[in-house]
Write an enzyme that holds these catalytic residues in place. Sequence first.
Site, PDB file in Angstrom:
ATOM      1  N   PHE A 132      11.923   1.160   4.912  1.00  9.59           N
ATOM      2  CA  PHE A 132      10.696   1.827   3.326  1.00  9.59           C
ATOM      3  C   PHE A 132       9.793   1.262   3.974  1.00  9.59           C
ATOM      4  O   PHE A 132       9.319  -0.271   4.058  1.00  9.59           O
ATOM      5  CB  PHE A 132      11.281   0.754   2.240  1.00  9.59           C
ATOM      6  N   ASP A 219       6.819  -4.563   9.301  1.00 14.83           N
ATOM      7  CA  ASP A 219       6.180  -4.503   7.848  1.00 14.83           C
ATOM      8  C   ASP A 219       6.741  -5.615   6.729  1.00 14.83           C
ATOM      9  O   ASP A 219       7.701  -5.223   6.661  1.00 14.83           O
ATOM     10  CB  ASP A 219       6.162  -3.200   7.149  1.00 14.83           C
ATOM     11  N   LYS A 248       2.696  -6.576  -1.633  1.00 13.21           N
ATOM     12  CA  LYS A 248       3.672  -7.340  -2.733  1.00 13.21           C
ATOM     13  C   LYS A 248       3.516  -8.669  -2.804  1.00 13.21           C
ATOM     14  O   LYS A 248       2.437  -9.306  -4.351  1.00 13.21           O
ATOM     15  CB  LYS A 248       4.999  -8.057  -2.432  1.00 13.21           C
TER      16      LYS A 248
HETATM   17  C1  LIG Z   1       6.690  -2.379  -1.548  1.00 13.32           C
HETATM   18  C2  LIG Z   1       7.139  -2.078   0.020  1.00 13.32           C
HETATM   19  C3  LIG Z   1       6.126  -1.418   0.365  1.00 13.32           C
HETATM   20  C4  LIG Z   1       5.073  -0.008  -0.098  1.00 13.32           C
HETATM   21  O1  LIG Z   1       4.163  -1.005  -1.141  1.00 13.32           O
HETATM   22  P1  LIG Z   1       3.484  -0.917  -1.971  1.00 13.32           P
HETATM   23  O2  LIG Z   1       2.202  -1.259  -2.398  1.00 13.32           O
HETATM   24  O3  LIG Z   1       4.207   0.277  -3.275  1.00 13.32           O
HETATM   25  O4  LIG Z   1       2.417   0.284  -1.954  1.00 13.32           O
HETATM   26  C5  LIG Z   1       5.648  -1.009   1.607  1.00 13.32           C
HETATM   27  N1  LIG Z   1       6.357  -1.711   2.406  1.00 13.32           N
HETATM   28  C6  LIG Z   1       8.093  -2.536   2.692  1.00 13.32           C
HETATM   29  C7  LIG Z   1       8.561  -3.149   3.062  1.00 13.32           C
HETATM   30  C8  LIG Z   1       7.693  -2.207   1.075  1.00 13.32           C
HETATM   31  O5  LIG Z   1       8.487  -4.003   0.781  1.00 13.32           O
END
Ligand SMILES: *Cc1c(COP(=O)(O)O)cnc(C)c1O
Length: 392
Positions: A132, A219, A248
Amino acid sequence: MKTLELFEKYVIPNYTRYPVVLTRGEGSFIWDEDGKRYLDFFPGWGCNLLGHCPPTVVEAIQAQAAKLIHVPNSWHTREQGEWAQLLSQRSFGGKCFFCNSGTEANEAAIKLARMYGDEKKRYKIITFEDGFHGRTMGSVAATAQPKYQRGLGPLLPGFVYAPYNDLEAVRNIVENDDEIVAIMLEPIQGEGGVHIPSTEFMVGLRQLCDEHELILHFDEVQTGCGRTGTWFAYQGIGVTPDVMTLAKAIAGGMAAGALICKPELAPFLRPGMHAATFGGNPLAAAAGIATIRTIEEQNLLENANQNCEIFLRRFNALKEKCDVIADVRGRGAMIGVELNVSGAPAVQKCMENGLLINCTHGVVVRLLPPANLSAELANEGCDILCDALLSL
Ligand SMILES: *Cc1c(COP(=O)(O)O)cnc(C)c1O
């Protein structure tokens, strides 16, 4: 008009929301408008690593708001420079670009990879099934899950999907496609269900990237900034990326994101090619600095690791006597309990009993508790969750 009616009438219904109005939070607790108190094991969807309204971050925001809230990136601010230094020194000595969210950080990384590969006409990025990466068009194309892509086509081209934790599959792609420029993945899949890859897989990716001059991009939007009991999840694995994206938990609940890259990659994001108007603003930077200092001063990585042992012990013990639990996984303040049945009833039951949790991928109960949760509250929440799981 009641709050729910305001939403009904004026807010686009693109989220599935609980019919609860939250009004106030403090530490590991949050209250709704009826005065009901919840123990929060999923504060801010992983953003509130220090719990709700951590005093040191509140103070930093209040002081900064009275001095300077926002100035554009055509100027320098002390706060942004210091924030970058703190992040760089705790990771791999890289340079930072700041933005406002995880998906934006990933967009920056996608652009950086394309500009790095431009001269040799390489542009393809390998990403992973059940990964994700966010909701903007680049990140959604990187997210190898059909449910997030349906109806959005045509997607941004240039992503090649591979099964997670399958080194041979990745090697096969890399050796047969000289347009590959980068490999992008979560070092622990979060939304995908708290999946922890093998060390051999991660070491193998690093070797492949070195052999073929590919960018290895982690990521760490969900795993970063202390979530997994080390500053960054890659440090717990022992494999260092070339590019890392964060958001986050980076600023104690304030909206912020960042990309960190090795210094030699930084010039590819050259002036004029990328920007974020609000990125690295003084308010977010002050919150980010306070967050890092608080984690260090209060020894919260250690605390998260101690709580992790409690969670794993409690859920593994339950697994022995309760066959709805298929697997228990966790690192630091990131816990996944995979069930053999849907997790939605457990979420509902816990909420009724004053505990907020999350369920992802239908069957994985996911906890992203605060790093400063006390052992007593960790056990209290486990009691509620274990009861809920036993009743399934
Ligand atoms: C939550 C998340 C995103 C997206 O972050 P947003 O601040 O909602 O755009 C991207 N990568 C990972 C691994 C995430 O958990």
